[in-house]
Design a protein around this motif. Structure first.
Motif, PDB file in Angstrom:
ATOM      1  N   ILE A 189       0.847  -1.195   0.000  1.00  0.00           N
ATOM      2  CA  ILE A 189       0.000   0.000   0.000  1.00  0.00           C
ATOM      3  C   ILE A 189       0.885   1.248   0.000  1.00  0.00           C
ATOM      4  O   ILE A 189       1.652   1.473   0.937  1.00  0.00           O
ATOM      5  CB  ILE A 189      -0.948  -0.014   1.211  1.00  0.00           C
ATOM      6  CG1 ILE A 189      -1.939  -1.175   1.082  1.00  0.00           C
ATOM      7  CG2 ILE A 189      -1.690   1.303   1.345  1.00  0.00           C
ATOM      8  CD1 ILE A 189      -2.876  -1.106  -0.115  1.00  0.00           C
ATOM      9  N   LEU A 190       0.761   2.053  -1.062  1.00  0.00           N
ATOM     10  CA  LEU A 190       1.674   3.186  -1.272  1.00  0.00           C
ATOM     11  C   LEU A 190       3.085   2.663  -0.997  1.00  0.00           C
ATOM     12  O   LEU A 190       3.426   1.564  -1.422  1.00  0.00           O
ATOM     13  CB  LEU A 190       1.286   4.375  -0.384  1.00  0.00           C
ATOM     14  CG  LEU A 190      -0.165   4.882  -0.557  1.00  0.00           C
ATOM     15  CD1 LEU A 190      -0.511   5.960   0.465  1.00  0.00           C
ATOM     16  CD2 LEU A 190      -0.414   5.410  -1.965  1.00  0.00           C
ATOM     17  N   GLY A 191       3.890   3.424  -0.286  1.00  0.00           N
ATOM     18  CA  GLY A 191       5.221   2.897   0.046  1.00  0.00           C
ATOM     19  C   GLY A 191       5.253   2.296   1.441  1.00  0.00           C
ATOM     20  O   GLY A 191       6.319   2.180   2.046  1.00  0.00           O
ATOM     21  N   GLY A 497       3.411  14.623  -9.614  1.00  0.00           N
ATOM     22  CA  GLY A 497       3.434  13.553 -10.623  1.00  0.00           C
ATOM     23  C   GLY A 497       2.758  12.326 -10.051  1.00  0.00           C
ATOM     24  O   GLY A 497       3.422  11.412  -9.571  1.00  0.00           O
ATOM     25  N   ASN A 498       1.462  12.342 -10.104  1.00  0.00           N
ATOM     26  CA  ASN A 498       0.707  11.243  -9.486  1.00  0.00           C
ATOM     27  C   ASN A 498      -0.283  10.693 -10.504  1.00  0.00           C
ATOM     28  O   ASN A 498      -0.887  11.470 -11.262  1.00  0.00           O
ATOM     29  CB  ASN A 498      -0.039  11.764  -8.246  1.00  0.00           C
ATOM     30  CG  ASN A 498      -0.612  10.620  -7.439  1.00  0.00           C
ATOM     31  OD1 ASN A 498      -1.524   9.927  -7.884  1.00  0.00           O
ATOM     32  ND2 ASN A 498      -0.072  10.404  -6.254  1.00  0.00           N
ATOM     33  N   ASN A 499      -0.474   9.384 -10.436  1.00  0.00           N
ATOM     34  CA  ASN A 499      -1.371   8.771 -11.433  1.00  0.00           C
ATOM     35  C   ASN A 499      -2.818   9.267 -11.351  1.00  0.00           C
ATOM     36  O   ASN A 499      -3.634   8.936 -12.205  1.00  0.00           O
ATOM     37  CB  ASN A 499      -1.288   7.244 -11.399  1.00  0.00           C
ATOM     38  CG  ASN A 499      -1.354   6.667 -10.008  1.00  0.00           C
ATOM     39  OD1 ASN A 499      -1.990   7.223  -9.129  1.00  0.00           O
ATOM     40  ND2 ASN A 499      -0.692   5.530  -9.810  1.00  0.00           N
ATOM     41  N   VAL A 500      -3.116  10.136 -10.391  1.00  0.00           N
ATOM     42  CA  VAL A 500      -4.453  10.727 -10.344  1.00  0.00           C
ATOM     43  C   VAL A 500      -4.742  11.562 -11.590  1.00  0.00           C
ATOM     44  O   VAL A 500      -5.898  11.834 -11.907  1.00  0.00           O
ATOM     45  CB  VAL A 500      -4.638  11.587  -9.075  1.00  0.00           C
ATOM     46  CG1 VAL A 500      -3.752  12.822  -9.097  1.00  0.00           C
ATOM     47  CG2 VAL A 500      -6.098  11.980  -8.913  1.00  0.00           C
TER      48      VAL A 500
HETATM   49  C1  LIG Z   1      -0.200   6.694  -6.247  1.00  0.00           C
HETATM   50  C2  LIG Z   1      -0.109   5.268  -6.176  1.00  0.00           C
HETATM   51  O1  LIG Z   1      -0.812   4.566  -6.890  1.00  0.00           O
HETATM   52  C3  LIG Z   1       0.825   4.673  -5.276  1.00  0.00           C
HETATM   53  O2  LIG Z   1       1.580   5.380  -4.631  1.00  0.00           O
HETATM   54  O3  LIG Z   1       0.823   3.444  -5.186  1.00  0.00           O
END
Ligand SMILES: CC(=O)C(=O)O
Ligand SMILES: NC(=O)C1=CN([C@@H]2O[C@H](COP(=O)(O)OP(=O)(O)OC[C@H]3O[C@@H](n4cnc5c(N)ncnc54)[C@H](O)[C@@H]3O)[C@@H](O)[C@H]2O)C=CC1
Ligand SMILES: [Mg+2]
Length: 603
Positions: A189-191, A497-500
């Motif tokens: 989940i995220l990092g 820079g986010n996939n949003v």
């Molecule tokens: C933004 C995203 O999908 C992630 O950090 O995993």
């Protein structure tokens, strides 16, 4: 107020032991029979308190006098009828009065549970302030604490122990015909690593943005967590943990479960688009290649991130002064996101005329063991082999500084989930390698890991260490900041820079053109169209993504181009006559069609 008696729960856990599993929840796992389809009262048939209690029907203080009479609401709500602006102002006042981001999140979450229209109006009108609450970084904290914060369900929880009942569980979702689900197994989940069922927060957050950032109707969104256990010892020991208290199964068993899930989804909701989110690396790559040609699905971390970073990179190259042919890219982090992004960029270079080999050679990937090379001595997983270098003359480069000195890159991308790995010496070395001899060329630096606690460096550091020349994008948002030069101040603006910027428009486009698959071309076009969606002011300001306030505009552009790509690819199932009709008007008619479909509450 009495506090929770944790010791009693712990005592129970010591007593309860089932196949090595512990806790209350296991007592209730078991396959279930389909007794009946979940009843769903149509909105038109509902009245009175029922309307106010259903978050999708409740319009709160926006109900007109006529609606209050016809729906038997008179006296059930205060008599005031308020504009959306007033109600939004009330909500913002409440949010601003909360001390912590988690408290702000909880307020918003409760609002969503009471009045969906108002929640989305507040989010859409205040996206810069609120996106960091419903999404990264706050959602990371929410996931970490999900089992404690839990008050009521917002998703489907599908356990591997109920694998024969997946169809029943899917049918239990109360809203008919969902069109998009975000599914995670919580394993990355995220990092933040493996959070087990607590990772459901990311499915909920991403779907809030499908609605907030692209206008997909909230009743059509379905968050799902697949509960296959967790490797997270903290969760396993937490008496309040809500998931299965078991270690994760073998990859083969997890894959069987995933096969069953995908089959069940296609069976119960044939129209549904499935977004894979935050599966750990091997599963992420495996499931994408396993299902992408069979079902309507995509992986956000590999493909969505690939597209968003490519879009930003196209803009960044224009600003950098380093011509595209001379660009050399170092990637710190060679996981699902790193490799996904690098592959999307290889596609970009090959479309510009480079051979695949020449394109691939522009990339140097670094992981925890250093530069990824063929002769490093460790067994490389499949996803790293494509970028593994063989031109290193037998030398191994163990640190990022060594790699930068060797490669002399123009761009450095971080997808490591590790805070601070872009140190001052790394960033200064990057600048020196780009700006040799004071050429004025600008370094591209993308510390993209989420949440903020995992960012490879901060915006302020990047500005300070490059004397303000950096072209910067981060995964989670940093604030703008100013530096005083004598009696005037210079303000620097970061990019997010986010996939949003991609998944909402990609999903919207795929849904609206009734795509049977999400093809690589559709993903590529999403990147290209995003890079072309900046307005004059944004370009003038030196941004590489649209202002976040314009994310909905960008999503419309992305959705439109994705739809057209789907048609070219032969995966749109809309009638040809529809396309011919739209084509007569260029992009105007298609854009109008998309805008008319978009959910824009209380307007
Ligand atoms: C933004 C995203 O999908 C992630 O950090 O995993
Ligand atoms: N900005 C965005 O839109 C997105 C950001 N991300 C972020 O990217 C990060 C990584 O995600 P995934 O690639 O899916 O994870 P992953 O686990 O698949 O890959 C992580 C990679 O980083 C490497 N790594 C870890 N620590 C390192 C260190 N100290 N030095 C060098 N390499 C190191 C690992 O060896 C691995 O190759 C996460 O923080 C995630 O939140 C992911 C998707 C989208
Ligand atoms: Mg993700």
């Amino acid at each position: 107020m009495s506090s929770v008696d944790i010791s009693a729960i712990e005592e129970h856990m010591k007593m309860a032991s089932l196949d090595g599993l512990r806790g209350y929840a296991q007592d209730h796992y078991g396959e279930v029979q389909q007794y009946r389809t979940t009843d769903y009262v149509p909105k038109s048939a509902a009245g009175g308190f029922q309307v106010l209690r259903e978050p999708l029907w409740n319009k709160g203080l926006s109900f007109t006098p006529e609606e209050r009479v016809s729906k038997n609401l008179t006296g059930l709500i205060p008599h005031a009828m308020e504009s959306a602006e007033t109600q939004v102002a009330r909500c913002m006042k409440m949010i601003n009065s909360r001390q912590t981001n988690i408290d702000k999140y909880l307020y918003l979450s409760a609002l969503k549970d009471q009045n969906v229209d108002l929640f989305y109006r507040v989010l859409i009108d205040n996206v810069r302030e609120l996106m960091p609450l419903v999404y990264t970084p706050t959602i990371g904290d929410v996931c970490l604490q999900y089992s404690t914060l839990y008050t009521r369900p917002e998703a489907l929880y599908i356990s591997i122990k109920q694998r024969k009942s997946i169809r029943t569980i899917l049918r239990n979702w109360p809203y008919p015909n969902p069109e998009i689900c975000v599914v995670t197994d919580g394993s990355r989940i995220l990092g933040l690593g493996d959070l087990g069922v607590n990772g459901v927060g990311i499915s909920i957050g991403k779907l809030a943005l499908y609605t907030g950032a692209a206008g997909i109707h909230p009743s059509k969104t379905l968050p799902i967590v697949l509960d296959t256990g967790t490797a997270n010892e903290t969760n396993l020991k937490d008496p309040l943990y809500l998931g299965l208290r078991a270690k994760r199964p073998s990859p083969a068993v997890a894959q069987e479960f995933m096969d069953e899930f995908m089959e069940a989804v296609a069976d119960v909701y044939p129209e549904m688009l499935v977004q894979f989110e935050d599966f750990e690396t091997e599963k992420a790559f495996n499931y994408l290649s396993r299902y992408q040609h069979k079902y309507k699905c995509f992986n956000d971390d590999i493909q969505g991130t690939g597209a968003v970073v490519l879009a930003g990179y196209i803009g960044a190259v224009n600003l950098s002064g380093v011509p595209i042919e001379e660009q050399r890219l170092v990637f710190m982090g060679a996981g699902s996101a790193g490799v996904g992004v690098a592959k999307q960029m290889v596609e970009y270079y090959t479309r510009r005329g480079l051979s695949e080999q020449a394109a691939r050679e522009k990339f140097w990937l670094v992981d925890t063991k250093g530069l990824v090379t063929n002769d490093r001595g460790d067994k490389l997983p499949d996803h790293k082999k494509y970028f593994s270098r063989q031109d290193n003359g037998g030398h191994q480069f163990r640190t990022l500084e060594e790699v930068i000195e060797y490669v002399r890159p123009s761009a450095l991308v971080g997808l490591t989930a590790t805070f601070g790995v872009f140190t001052e010496s790394v960033v200064r070395a990057l600048k020196a390698s780009v700006d040799a001899g004071g050429s004025g060329r600008r370094p591209i630096l993308f510390p993209l890991s989420n949440p903020l606690t995992k960012a490879e460096c901060t915006f302020e550091q990047a500005i300070q260490w490059t004397e303000g020349t950096v072209i910067f994008a981060s995964g989670s948002p940093f604030a703008s900041f100013s530096i005083k030069h004598g009696d005037h101040a210079v303000t620097y603006h970061p990019n997010q820079g986010n996939n949003v910027y991609v998944f909402p428009g990609l999903g919207l486009g795929a849904i609206l053109c009734k795509a049977s698959k999400v093809t690589d071309e559709m993903v590529y076009i999403a990147a290209q169209s995003l890079s072309e969606s900046l307005n004059a002011e944004e370009i003038h300001k030196g941004l590489i993504y649209p202002h976040i306030e314009r994310v909905r505009d960008a999503s419309v552009v992305v959705a439109r181009e994705v739809m057209k790509a789907a048609r070219r690819e032969g995966v749109s199932t809309l009638p040809e006559s529809q396309w011919v009709e739209w084509e007569e008007w260029g992009d105007v008619a298609l854009t109008k069609f998309i805008k008319e479909k978009i959910y824009d509450p209380l307007k």
